[in-house]
Design a protein around this motif. Sequence first.
Motif, mmCIF file in Angstrom:
data_model
loop_
_atom_site.group_PDB
_atom_site.id
_atom_site.type_symbol
_atom_site.label_atom_id
_atom_site.label_comp_id
_atom_site.label_asym_id
_atom_site.label_seq_id
_atom_site.Cartn_x
_atom_site.Cartn_y
_atom_site.Cartn_z
ATOM 1 N N CYS A 73 -17.506 -13.134 54.523
ATOM 2 C CA CYS A 73 -17.187 -12.261 53.396
ATOM 3 C C CYS A 73 -18.492 -11.702 52.839
ATOM 4 C CB CYS A 73 -16.450 -13.017 52.304
ATOM 5 S SG CYS A 73 -14.868 -13.681 52.822
ATOM 6 N N SER A 74 -18.531 -10.400 52.668
ATOM 7 C CA SER A 74 -19.728 -9.757 52.146
ATOM 8 C C SER A 74 -19.424 -9.186 50.768
ATOM 9 C CB SER A 74 -20.166 -8.645 53.103
ATOM 10 O OG SER A 74 -21.319 -8.031 52.633
ATOM 11 N N TYR A 78 -24.087 -11.134 47.542
ATOM 12 C CA TYR A 78 -24.025 -12.361 48.337
ATOM 13 C C TYR A 78 -23.166 -12.154 49.581
ATOM 14 C CZ TYR A 78 -25.501 -14.434 43.918
ATOM 15 O OH TYR A 78 -26.184 -14.728 42.763
ATOM 16 N N GLN A 79 -23.326 -13.072 50.507
ATOM 17 C CA GLN A 79 -22.388 -13.191 51.611
ATOM 18 C C GLN A 79 -22.015 -14.661 51.746
ATOM 19 O OE1 GLN A 79 -23.914 -12.473 55.626
ATOM 20 N NE2 GLN A 79 -25.966 -12.329 54.765
ATOM 21 N N VAL A 80 -20.762 -14.886 52.093
ATOM 22 C CA VAL A 80 -20.253 -16.236 52.252
ATOM 23 C C VAL A 80 -19.738 -16.364 53.671
ATOM 24 C CG1 VAL A 80 -18.574 -17.938 51.451
ATOM 25 C CG2 VAL A 80 -19.630 -16.371 49.810
ATOM 26 N N ASN A 84 -14.802 -23.021 60.486
ATOM 27 C CA ASN A 84 -13.652 -23.904 60.616
ATOM 28 C C ASN A 84 -14.010 -25.053 61.547
ATOM 29 O OD1 ASN A 84 -11.152 -25.046 60.846
ATOM 30 N ND2 ASN A 84 -10.225 -23.325 61.913
ATOM 31 N N LYS A 85 -14.247 -26.209 60.989
ATOM 32 C CA LYS A 85 -14.556 -27.422 61.751
ATOM 33 C C LYS A 85 -13.618 -28.530 61.290
ATOM 34 C CE LYS A 85 -18.020 -25.726 63.964
ATOM 35 N NZ LYS A 85 -17.942 -25.565 65.402
ATOM 36 N N LEU A 86 -12.322 -28.194 61.232
ATOM 37 C CA LEU A 86 -11.328 -29.107 60.663
ATOM 38 C C LEU A 86 -11.470 -30.509 61.217
ATOM 39 C CD1 LEU A 86 -8.219 -26.795 60.459
ATOM 40 C CD2 LEU A 86 -9.706 -27.531 58.624
ATOM 41 N N PRO A 87 -11.416 -31.465 60.328
ATOM 42 C CA PRO A 87 -10.977 -31.458 58.937
ATOM 43 C C PRO A 87 -12.058 -31.035 57.947
ATOM 44 C CG PRO A 87 -11.537 -33.692 59.538
ATOM 45 C CD PRO A 87 -11.730 -32.844 60.769
ATOM 46 N N LEU A 88 -13.181 -30.523 58.416
ATOM 47 C CA LEU A 88 -14.272 -30.093 57.550
ATOM 48 C C LEU A 88 -14.398 -28.573 57.563
ATOM 49 C CD1 LEU A 88 -16.965 -32.676 58.694
ATOM 50 C CD2 LEU A 88 -15.533 -32.807 56.669
ATOM 51 N N ILE A 89 -14.905 -28.052 56.469
ATOM 52 C CA ILE A 89 -15.231 -26.635 56.352
ATOM 53 C C ILE A 89 -16.709 -26.559 55.980
ATOM 54 C CG2 ILE A 89 -14.742 -24.471 55.153
ATOM 55 C CD1 ILE A 89 -12.316 -25.519 56.658
ATOM 56 N N VAL A 90 -17.466 -25.771 56.723
ATOM 57 C CA VAL A 90 -18.886 -25.591 56.426
ATOM 58 C C VAL A 90 -19.052 -24.212 55.789
ATOM 59 C CG1 VAL A 90 -21.227 -25.554 57.330
ATOM 60 C CG2 VAL A 90 -19.503 -26.993 58.413
ATOM 61 N N THR A 91 -19.627 -24.182 54.591
ATOM 62 C CA THR A 91 -19.805 -22.940 53.845
ATOM 63 C C THR A 91 -21.292 -22.663 53.670
ATOM 64 O OG1 THR A 91 -17.747 -23.349 52.635
ATOM 65 C CG2 THR A 91 -19.270 -21.734 51.692
ATOM 66 N N PHE A 92 -21.671 -21.445 53.990
ATOM 67 C CA PHE A 92 -23.043 -20.973 53.784
ATOM 68 C C PHE A 92 -22.973 -19.847 52.759
ATOM 69 C CE2 PHE A 92 -22.763 -22.408 58.164
ATOM 70 C CZ PHE A 92 -23.862 -23.221 58.297
ATOM 71 N N ILE A 93 -23.796 -19.920 51.742
ATOM 72 C CA ILE A 93 -23.886 -18.851 50.753
ATOM 73 C C ILE A 93 -25.297 -18.290 50.849
ATOM 74 C CG2 ILE A 93 -23.715 -18.242 48.313
ATOM 75 C CD1 ILE A 93 -21.870 -20.737 48.048
ATOM 76 N N ALA A 94 -25.379 -16.964 51.027
ATOM 77 C CA ALA A 94 -26.675 -16.337 51.253
ATOM 78 C C ALA A 94 -26.745 -14.997 50.522
ATOM 79 C CB ALA A 94 -26.888 -16.119 52.752
ATOM 80 N N ASP A 96 -27.136 -10.911 50.279
ATOM 81 C CA ASP A 96 -26.454 -9.873 51.051
ATOM 82 C C ASP A 96 -27.305 -9.340 52.198
ATOM 83 O OD1 ASP A 96 -28.206 -8.726 49.196
ATOM 84 O OD2 ASP A 96 -27.060 -6.864 49.112
ATOM 85 N N CYS A 97 -28.617 -9.539 52.145
ATOM 86 C CA CYS A 97 -29.481 -9.033 53.213
ATOM 87 C C CYS A 97 -29.960 -10.142 54.166
ATOM 88 C CB CYS A 97 -30.664 -8.277 52.634
ATOM 89 S SG CYS A 97 -31.677 -9.252 51.531
ATOM 90 N N CYS A 98 -29.437 -11.343 54.012
ATOM 91 C CA CYS A 98 -29.789 -12.449 54.908
ATOM 92 C C CYS A 98 -29.209 -12.174 56.294
ATOM 93 C CB CYS A 98 -29.248 -13.753 54.344
ATOM 94 S SG CYS A 98 -29.674 -15.205 55.313
ATOM 95 N N ASN A 99 -29.905 -12.608 57.323
ATOM 96 C CA ASN A 99 -29.464 -12.386 58.695
ATOM 97 C C ASN A 99 -28.281 -13.305 59.018
ATOM 98 O OD1 ASN A 99 -29.187 -12.296 61.532
ATOM 99 N ND2 ASN A 99 -31.348 -11.757 61.764
ATOM 100 N N THR A 100 -27.109 -12.712 59.138
ATOM 101 C CA THR A 100 -25.883 -13.472 59.397
ATOM 102 C C THR A 100 -25.933 -14.149 60.764
ATOM 103 O OG1 THR A 100 -24.717 -11.833 58.074
ATOM 104 C CG2 THR A 100 -23.364 -13.309 59.391
ATOM 105 N N GLY A 101 -26.555 -13.530 61.727
ATOM 106 C CA GLY A 101 -26.665 -14.104 63.063
ATOM 107 C C GLY A 101 -27.419 -15.420 63.071
ATOM 108 N N TYR A 102 -28.469 -15.512 62.257
ATOM 109 C CA TYR A 102 -29.211 -16.771 62.149
ATOM 110 C C TYR A 102 -28.329 -17.883 61.602
ATOM 111 C CZ TYR A 102 -33.746 -14.476 62.953
ATOM 112 O OH TYR A 102 -34.811 -13.803 63.486
ATOM 113 N N ILE A 103 -27.536 -17.539 60.609
ATOM 114 C CA ILE A 103 -26.643 -18.540 60.013
ATOM 115 C C ILE A 103 -25.614 -18.996 61.039
ATOM 116 C CG2 ILE A 103 -24.918 -18.933 58.224
ATOM 117 C CD1 ILE A 103 -26.548 -16.971 56.464
ATOM 118 N N LEU A 104 -25.054 -18.069 61.789
ATOM 119 C CA LEU A 104 -24.062 -18.430 62.803
ATOM 120 C C LEU A 104 -24.666 -19.312 63.893
ATOM 121 C CD1 LEU A 104 -22.129 -15.058 63.119
ATOM 122 C CD2 LEU A 104 -21.388 -17.136 61.945
#
Length: 124
Positions: A73-74, A78-80, A84-94, A96-104
């Motif tokens: 979500c952009s 910010y971008q969030v 999906n790593k059920l039963p866990l959810i991993v959330t990254f908050i960064a 808006d200009c952070c490199n999304t590919g690095y986070i992935l």
Amino acid sequence: MAEEIRKILEQLLNSISGLYCILISDRDGVPIIMVQNDKAPELAMKPAFLSTFGLAIDRGSKLGLGKPKTLICSYSQYQVIQMNKLPLIVTFIASDCCNTGYILCLETQLEPILSNLTLVVTET
């Protein structure tokens, strides 16, 4: 074990410029482990916001494309990114200009941590 995981997450947080928060929660949005810096928005780390990912997974599944792996979500500042790593959810908050590919790309580095936490969550 929790302190070791927290140190690893802090190293990952500091390795990407513009990344403000890494949060691991359960499906209901209850935070399990979180690392953040002072730029992380407080409202995005509340269970009410985090639990919406579980709803989005269910709605996305109804499209017939299978279960979503990642939701990005952009927003204006910010971008969030939620994984999906059920039963866990991993959330990254960064930013808006952070490199999304690095986070992935952090997904592979998080696998050992998530496997240990999944065992703990499923046993309790």
